[in-house]
Design a protein around this motif. Structure first.
Motif, PDB file in Angstrom:
ATOM      1  N   GLN A 310       3.041  68.975  65.888  1.00 28.21           N
ATOM      2  CA  GLN A 310       4.400  69.291  66.333  1.00 28.21           C
ATOM      3  C   GLN A 310       5.021  68.163  67.142  1.00 28.21           C
ATOM      4  OE1 GLN A 310       3.387  73.997  67.005  1.00 28.21           O
ATOM      5  NE2 GLN A 310       5.157  73.168  68.089  1.00 28.21           N
ATOM      6  N   LEU A 311       4.253  67.119  67.428  1.00 29.62           N
ATOM      7  CA  LEU A 311       4.744  66.006  68.235  1.00 29.62           C
ATOM      8  C   LEU A 311       4.833  64.747  67.387  1.00 29.62           C
ATOM      9  CD1 LEU A 311       5.518  65.131  71.163  1.00 29.62           C
ATOM     10  CD2 LEU A 311       3.129  64.438  71.444  1.00 29.62           C
ATOM     11  N   MET A 312       5.963  64.052  67.479  1.00 27.93           N
ATOM     12  CA  MET A 312       6.123  62.735  66.860  1.00 27.93           C
ATOM     13  C   MET A 312       6.409  61.725  67.968  1.00 27.93           C
ATOM     14  SD  MET A 312       8.933  61.336  64.067  1.00 27.93           S
ATOM     15  CE  MET A 312       8.027  61.810  62.592  1.00 27.93           C
ATOM     16  N   LEU A 313       5.818  60.551  67.861  1.00 28.89           N
ATOM     17  CA  LEU A 313       6.060  59.471  68.810  1.00 28.89           C
ATOM     18  C   LEU A 313       6.911  58.397  68.139  1.00 28.89           C
ATOM     19  CD1 LEU A 313       2.467  59.164  70.297  1.00 28.89           C
ATOM     20  CD2 LEU A 313       4.395  60.493  71.194  1.00 28.89           C
ATOM     21  N   GLU A 314       7.999  58.017  68.792  1.00 31.17           N
ATOM     22  CA  GLU A 314       8.869  56.975  68.270  1.00 31.17           C
ATOM     23  C   GLU A 314       8.700  55.717  69.112  1.00 31.17           C
ATOM     24  OE1 GLU A 314      12.902  58.265  67.929  1.00 31.17           O
ATOM     25  OE2 GLU A 314      12.430  59.890  66.539  1.00 31.17           O
ATOM     26  N   ILE A 315       8.474  54.596  68.432  1.00 33.15           N
ATOM     27  CA  ILE A 315       8.255  53.321  69.123  1.00 33.15           C
ATOM     28  C   ILE A 315       9.174  52.277  68.506  1.00 33.15           C
ATOM     29  CG2 ILE A 315       5.871  53.777  69.808  1.00 33.15           C
ATOM     30  CD1 ILE A 315       5.020  52.254  67.271  1.00 33.15           C
ATOM     31  N   THR A 316       9.650  51.350  69.324  1.00 34.53           N
ATOM     32  CA  THR A 316      10.522  50.296  68.803  1.00 34.53           C
ATOM     33  C   THR A 316       9.702  49.109  68.310  1.00 34.53           C
ATOM     34  OG1 THR A 316      10.736  49.163  70.932  1.00 34.53           O
ATOM     35  CG2 THR A 316      12.302  50.950  70.457  1.00 34.53           C
ATOM     36  N   GLU A 317      10.342  48.300  67.471  1.00 32.67           N
ATOM     37  CA  GLU A 317       9.687  47.081  66.992  1.00 32.67           C
ATOM     38  C   GLU A 317       9.321  46.165  68.152  1.00 32.67           C
ATOM     39  OE1 GLU A 317      11.516  45.358  63.251  1.00 32.67           O
ATOM     40  OE2 GLU A 317      13.112  46.691  63.932  1.00 32.67           O
ATOM     41  N   GLN A 318      10.245  46.047  69.130  1.00 39.41           N
ATOM     42  CA  GLN A 318       9.979  45.168  70.264  1.00 39.41           C
ATOM     43  C   GLN A 318       8.749  45.618  71.039  1.00 39.41           C
ATOM     44  OE1 GLN A 318      12.909  46.452  69.368  1.00 39.41           O
ATOM     45  NE2 GLN A 318      14.650  45.182  70.013  1.00 39.41           N
ATOM     46  N   ALA A 319       8.603  46.937  71.215  1.00 39.81           N
ATOM     47  CA  ALA A 319       7.451  47.452  71.958  1.00 39.81           C
ATOM     48  C   ALA A 319       6.151  47.138  71.232  1.00 39.81           C
ATOM     49  CB  ALA A 319       7.594  48.962  72.158  1.00 39.81           C
ATOM     50  N   VAL A 320       6.155  47.289  69.925  1.00 37.65           N
ATOM     51  CA  VAL A 320       4.950  47.011  69.141  1.00 37.65           C
ATOM     52  C   VAL A 320       4.582  45.535  69.196  1.00 37.65           C
ATOM     53  CG1 VAL A 320       4.031  46.937  66.797  1.00 37.65           C
ATOM     54  CG2 VAL A 320       5.248  48.964  67.586  1.00 37.65           C
ATOM     55  N   MET A 321       5.583  44.661  69.127  1.00 36.77           N
ATOM     56  CA  MET A 321       5.313  43.234  69.000  1.00 36.77           C
ATOM     57  C   MET A 321       4.771  42.608  70.266  1.00 36.77           C
ATOM     58  SD  MET A 321       5.662  42.698  65.929  1.00 36.77           S
ATOM     59  CE  MET A 321       5.383  40.925  65.989  1.00 36.77           C
ATOM     60  N   ARG A 322       4.799  43.325  71.401  1.00 35.24           N
ATOM     61  CA  ARG A 322       4.205  42.766  72.620  1.00 35.24           C
ATOM     62  C   ARG A 322       2.700  42.598  72.444  1.00 35.24           C
ATOM     63  NH1 ARG A 322       6.211  44.984  78.373  1.00 35.24           N
ATOM     64  NH2 ARG A 322       4.305  46.214  78.555  1.00 35.24           N
ATOM     65  N   ASP A 323       2.071  43.514  71.749  1.00 34.99           N
ATOM     66  CA  ASP A 323       0.643  43.396  71.425  1.00 34.99           C
ATOM     67  C   ASP A 323       0.383  44.258  70.189  1.00 34.99           C
ATOM     68  OD1 ASP A 323      -2.135  43.355  71.233  1.00 34.99           O
ATOM     69  OD2 ASP A 323      -2.404  43.297  73.410  1.00 34.99           O
ATOM     70  N   PRO A 324       0.676  43.731  68.999  1.00 31.53           N
ATOM     71  CA  PRO A 324       0.581  44.541  67.778  1.00 31.53           C
ATOM     72  C   PRO A 324      -0.791  45.154  67.546  1.00 31.53           C
ATOM     73  CG  PRO A 324       1.737  42.479  67.356  1.00 31.53           C
ATOM     74  CD  PRO A 324       1.167  42.370  68.729  1.00 31.53           C
ATOM     75  N   ALA A 325      -1.853  44.400  67.817  1.00 37.13           N
ATOM     76  CA  ALA A 325      -3.199  44.914  67.560  1.00 37.13           C
ATOM     77  C   ALA A 325      -3.523  46.088  68.472  1.00 37.13           C
ATOM     78  CB  ALA A 325      -4.228  43.797  67.747  1.00 37.13           C
TER      79      ALA A 325
END
Length: 457
Positions: A310-325
């Motif tokens: 019932q929960l979805m998490l939304e993340i931005t591209e910028q947030a991911v690119m700080r440390d993709p791994a």
């Protein structure tokens, strides 16, 4: 005699011509320049004499890195050598000061010299410096403002120059000219930062929920939780105004924990009332670096009896690119438990297709900047169609935000978009209005019972 001492002696010799009446009192021990207090005295003298002048404030932004990698001795030589270059300019007629650390101030009283300074300052200062066999290039941020146009009280002028310099550091070209009223904006931000922790403690924050609608089946697919702040002095504040301040000040974790906790409690309440909903929550770059987040989140879901799906998490591209791994590992840990993941604001960041392929995603959200002008901008339509095709090839659903008109919806349907979110369907709703809205929407879009259940896919 050391190279640093030799440079310092040469500087002090050059400064002798400027010492009186410009630099009364103690001088900066490293550069021999006037200090912050000297600058205040000279600004007061110019204001009292009704002399118009320009404050040019600059910071040497790579000093800390030089100190860290090459040592403080070389960092000091770097500042001394740069001071010599500043003195050689002569635009300031000796009104040159070191305000502390890596910041300098010059006062320019000749209008013709002002043009020369603003146009040629980097040309004079950013030539590589050869120090102990190492070539170092000064990295500068520069700001300016004028008196009396921008004020005439010395301490206020210096404070405003500091505000402008902070904005210069964030500007693409490293330069910023102060504009009237910016200190009020700065003061407002300072007060918001002061009140941020109190906002969580005193329940001044609230969540509202905006529906997501299936484009082909018109079903309610879920909601996105959006944060608002009812500030006692400034009224209703939207997240764009205060969340960047929270991120800069280190308060983002506090707000994220509060938001996730509130959403899970609300999901549990709707479930107890026999009307389970699906809700998406935004995560920040700081959240994606919190290794304990999956454990806390899953524990809270289990404690409240809320199924993870019932929960979805939304993340931005910028947030991911700080440390993709790291982001991929954390999201994979959550997704394997059933929590769904969407990439938010797609098209506005810097992620590569390769990174997108590696992330554990369920959905892609097209940023509203590409949706709002769809009817007028053929280029945006091309971007939307390409994004939908790309996402579908990766097995992802596509959600478009910013849908305000029926024309928007029709164009998105033609592009093959799966879900839509925006004012066309509903403005964000307070929690107590969600279930009545659901009933009203279902009544207006009557379908067989098997098709009216809320779902994400």
């Amino acid at each position: 005699m050391s190279r640093q001492q030799s440079l310092l002696n040469r500087l002090q010799g050059r400064l002798l011509a400027w010492q009186s009446p410009l630099h009364t009192g103690r001088l900066d021990p490293l550069t021999g320049l006037g200090t912050h207090e000297n600058a205040l005295q000279e600004i007061d003298r110019l204001v009292t004499g009704n002399v118009a002048f320009t404050l040019i404030r600059l910071s040497v932004d790579n000093v800390k890195q030089i100190n860290k990698t090459l040592g403080h001795a070389l960092g000091d030589q770097f500042l001394v050598a740069l001071t010599q270059r500043l003195l050689a300019l002569d635009y300031h007629r000796g009104r040159l000061y070191r305000l502390g650390g890596n910041e300098f101030l010059m006062l320019v009283t000749q209008p013709e010299a002002y043009e020369a300074v603003t146009n040629r300052l980097r040309e004079h200062l950013c030539v590589p410096l050869e120090l102990d066999g190492t070539a170092l290039v000064p990295a500068l941020s520069i700001a300016d403002l004028r008196s009396p146009e921008h004020g005439h009280e010395p301490r206020r002028l210096l404070r405003r120059s500091a505000i402008a310099l902070g904005l210069a550091r964030d500007a693409n070209e490293g330069y910023y000219a102060y504009q009237s009223g910016q200190d009020q904006h700065y003061e407002r931000n300072r007060l918001l930062l002061r009140d941020l922790v109190r906002a969580v403690r005193d329940q001044q924050l609230q969540l509202v929920y905006q529906p997501k609608i299936g484009i082909t089946n018109e079903a309610i697919e879920g909601f996105e939780a959006l944060l608002q702040w009812h500030h006692p002095a400034f009224g209703l504040l939207q997240p764009d105004e205060f969340l960047p301040l929270a991120a800069q000040s280190g308060h983002m974790a506090l707000i994220s924990d509060w938001m996730l906790s509130q959403v899970i409690q609300q999901l549990a309440d709707w479930q107890r009332r026999g009307a389970p909903q699906y809700v998406a929550v935004n995560l920040t770059a700081d959240d994606l670096e919190d290794s304990q987040l999956p454990k806390r989140l899953l524990h809270d879901l289990d404690a409240h009896g809320v199924p993870p799906r019932q929960l979805m998490l939304e993340i931005t591209e910028q947030a991911v690119m700080r440390d993709p791994a790291l982001a991929a590992r954390l999201l994979s840990e959550l997704r394997v438990e059933g929590i769904r993941v969407a990439i938010d604001d797609f098209g506005t960041g810097y992620s590569s297709l390769a990174q997108l392929r590696r992330l554990p995603l369920d959905a892609l959200k097209i940023d509203k900047s590409f949706v709002l002008d769809l009817p007028q901008q053929p280029e945006d339509a091309v971007i939307v169609r390409a994004s939908v095709m790309l996402a579908h090839n990766f097995g992802l659903q596509v959600i478009a935000e910013g849908v305000e008109t029926q024309q928007h919806l029709s164009l998105l349907a033609e592009a093959g978009c799966d879900q839509a979110q925006g004012f066309l369907f509903s403005r964000p709703l307070s929690a107590d209005k969600v279930l009545p809205w659901v009933e009203e929407y279902r009544a207006a879009h009557t379908k067989p019972a098997s098709e009216t259940n809320i779902r994400l896919s």
